[in-house]
Design an enzyme around this catalytic site. Sequence first.
Site, PDB file in Angstrom:
ATOM      1  CG  ASP A  91      -2.171  -0.792   1.052  1.00 44.22           C
ATOM      2  OD1 ASP A  91      -2.189  -1.611   0.116  1.00 44.22           O
ATOM      3  OD2 ASP A  91      -3.117  -0.619   1.833  1.00 44.22           O
ATOM      4  CG  HIS A 133      -6.652   5.895   5.359  1.00 46.49           C
ATOM      5  ND1 HIS A 133      -7.804   5.661   6.066  1.00 46.49           N
ATOM      6  CD2 HIS A 133      -6.992   5.785   4.040  1.00 46.49           C
ATOM      7  CE1 HIS A 133      -8.806   5.419   5.211  1.00 46.49           C
ATOM      8  NE2 HIS A 133      -8.326   5.493   3.984  1.00 46.49           N
ATOM      9  N   GLY A 141      -2.816   2.912   4.383  1.00 46.84           N
ATOM     10  CA  GLY A 141      -3.752   3.194   3.291  1.00 46.84           C
ATOM     11  C   GLY A 141      -3.317   4.307   2.351  1.00 46.84           C
ATOM     12  CG  ASP A 169     -12.054   8.810   1.122  1.00 46.25           C
ATOM     13  OD1 ASP A 169     -11.188   9.397   0.454  1.00 46.25           O
ATOM     14  OD2 ASP A 169     -12.148   7.569   1.168  1.00 46.25           O
ATOM     15  CG  HIS A 171     -11.552   3.919   1.978  1.00 48.08           C
ATOM     16  ND1 HIS A 171     -11.363   4.463   0.733  1.00 48.08           N
ATOM     17  CD2 HIS A 171     -11.463   2.580   1.842  1.00 48.08           C
ATOM     18  CE1 HIS A 171     -11.155   3.468  -0.139  1.00 48.08           C
ATOM     19  NE2 HIS A 171     -11.218   2.325   0.503  1.00 48.08           N
ATOM     20  CG  ASP A 258     -12.759   6.941  -2.141  1.00 43.98           C
ATOM     21  OD1 ASP A 258     -13.614   7.716  -1.683  1.00 43.98           O
ATOM     22  OD2 ASP A 258     -11.817   6.493  -1.460  1.00 43.98           O
ATOM     23  CE1 TYR A 302      -6.819   5.856  -4.126  1.00 46.84           C
ATOM     24  CE2 TYR A 302      -9.018   5.360  -3.322  1.00 46.84           C
ATOM     25  CZ  TYR A 302      -7.745   5.827  -3.105  1.00 46.84           C
ATOM     26  OH  TYR A 302      -7.396   6.290  -1.869  1.00 46.84           O
TER      27      TYR A 302
HETATM   28 ZN   LIG Z   1     -10.992   6.455   0.302  1.00 48.94          ZN
END
Ligand SMILES: [Zn+2]
Lengths: 387, 214
Positions: A91, A133, A141, A169, A171, A258, A302
Site C-alpha cells: 500500500d 489514513h 492506506g 471519502d 473510506h 471514491d 481511484y
Molecule cells: Zn478512500
Amino acid sequence: MRNHAFIYSEDMLKYKFSDDHPFNHLRLQLTKSLLEAEDALQPDDFVTPRMASDEEIALVHDQAYIEAVKKAGRGELSPGLANNFGLGTEDTPMFHNMHEAAALLVGGTLSAVDEVMEGRATHALNLGGGLHHGFRGKASGFCIYNDSSIAIEYLRKVYGMRVLYIDTDAHHGDGVQWAFYEDPDVCTLSIHETGRYLFPGTGAVNEKGNGQGFGFSINVPVDAFTEDHSFLEVYEAAIWEVAEFFKPDIILTQNGADAHYYDPLTHLSASIEFFREVPRIAHEVAHDFCDGRWVAVGGGGYDHWRVVPRAWSLLWLEMSDQRHIAEGSLPETWLEAWKDQSPIPLPTFWTDPADLYPPIPRKPEITEKNKKSLDKALFHIRNEKNR
Amino acid sequence: MLIEEIMHKDVAYLTAENTIEQAMNVMHERKIRHVPIVNDKHELIAIVSDRDIRDASPSIFHADEHLEDLQKPLSSIMKTNVVTTGPLDFVEDAASTLYEHDISSLPVTEDDVLVGMITETDILHTLVKLTGAHQPSSQIEIRVPNISGQLADVAALFKANNKNVTSVLVYPCEDPEYKILVFRVQTMDPRRIIETLESSGYEVMWPRMPGMSP
Ligand SMILES: [Zn+2]
C-alpha cells in the site's frame, strides 16, 4: 480580496509510489487542466504550496516516524524497520524523496489554512491533501503524513479555532478521528461505506469519542451499493445537525472521490451528482456558521480518468461560485489533450448517463438501514437538544 | 490471551454480614452490577447481583416502605453456587462459560481466593482485538471445502502476494460440506489477492468486484 484560493504546484505530482499504484496524483493535473479548459481558473486564484516544516509535521506525528520517512526516501531504511512504520508495504511503498513529497502535500493544506485565516481568501482548496489514513507513528492506506490532522492541530494551536472536520471519502477517516478522539474542540464527522469488509474496518456508529471528547466523533457508515439519494439524505441531515450542535469556527472538508460507482476500490453507487451536492451543502454550512471559513482538501479517488477530474472540478466550481459552468459537454480541448493517454474512453458530459449502473435490487432495505445508522450516530446530539 | 491479562484486580467486595443497602451503594458508586462475597480468608463464597436485590426487595422502588428490608444481611439473598474462572484460563473459554450460563460477569479465583473480576464487556473487547478488527485492514471471506489443509493452502496465497494478515477466523458454513475462512488483511487494495484466490478456484464471498450485480 478574492474569495477563493486554489493551491497547486506541479511538484505535488511527485507524491508517487509507482506507475501502477492506484493512488495517482495525475488527478491534480487532470482536474486543473479541465478547469482551465473551462476558463474557470484565473492566474490570481493560484497559490503555491509551501513546504511543511518538521515542527509542523510533529504537531501530530512522532519524531522517530518523521526520521524514518526521511531515511526511507534516501533508501536508507531497512525493510524490517520500515515495516514497523507501515512503510515498504504494497500500500505504501518507499520511494525517492518521499518525505519531501509528503511534506509538500501537508504544506499545501497549511497554505490553504493560512489563506483563509490571514484573510486573503474565504475558501481555499488543496486537492493534493486529504490523506486521512495517516497515523501518529505509522503510514497506512496510501497515506504518509496526515495533512488534515496537522492542519487541524495548527488551527487549534495558532488560531484557537474550533474545527469541524467533514469526511465524505468512501473510506472511514480513521487517522483524523483517532488524532482528536479525546478533544472536545475538534469534531470529526465521517460518512463512509461500512467497514464490515472495506478498509480500514473502523467507523462504526458507536465510535463517538472518549473522555472530554465523547460525543465529538460522529460516524455514519452506509451500506455497500448505496446510491445518491440515500447517501445525500444521510449527509445533509448529519452535517446540519452536527454543525448546529458543535458550532464550529471553521470547517475542513475531505472530498475523497471514491464513492463513485466506477471506483475500483469501493462498493458504493454514487454518481457524479453526489459530488455536485456535497460541496454545495458544505458551502452553505460554512456561510451559516463560520463566516464562510472553509478549507477543502482532496482524498481518495481511484478512477482518476472518468471520475476524479469532474468530481473535484465541481468542488472548485462550487467554492468559486461558478456552478453554471458544469453543464452539458466537457470541453473538446480537454478531451483532445488527454484521450490518447487514457486507457478507457473519457466521459464526454459533466453528468453521468441515466443507465450508469443496473438497478440495485435491495434499494429500499439499504435506504432504511442507512437511516437507522444516521439515527444511532446522531442519538446523543438529538438527546442533548431535547433536554 | 489469558484472563489475568485483562481482569480487574481492584475488586469491590463485601461479606455475608454486610447489608443489602451497602451492596446497593457499592454497585452505584463503582458502576457495577455484581458484588462478590468473601469470608475472612478472602475466599469467594457467594455473589450478589443487582437482580438479586431487586427480586428480594421489590419495595426499594417505594422509598418510604419496608426500609427494614434494606438492613437485612446479604446472606439472605446471595447466591452461593458461583461460576468462576481462573487467572490462567483462556479468554475464549471464559467467553463460552458466560454464554453457557447466560451470565454477564465472572469472579476470578485462585485456590478459592478472590483475585479479580471479569465482565462480558471486557471479554468482548478482547475478542474484537483477537479478530484484528481494530487494526486498519480489509476483510476477505472465502468459502472452502470442509477438508483438511485448506487453511494452509489459502494462507500460502496471501503470503505469495506479500499481504500482511492480521487475523484469521474459521467458522462453519450452512452447508456442512464447506466452511468459511475470514481473513483481515492490512491493505486498502485487495483486488489482486481476490483475483488470485478466485483464479485458484476459491469462492470469495465478498466484497464482490465492481461491475458485478450485487
Ligand atoms: Zn478512500
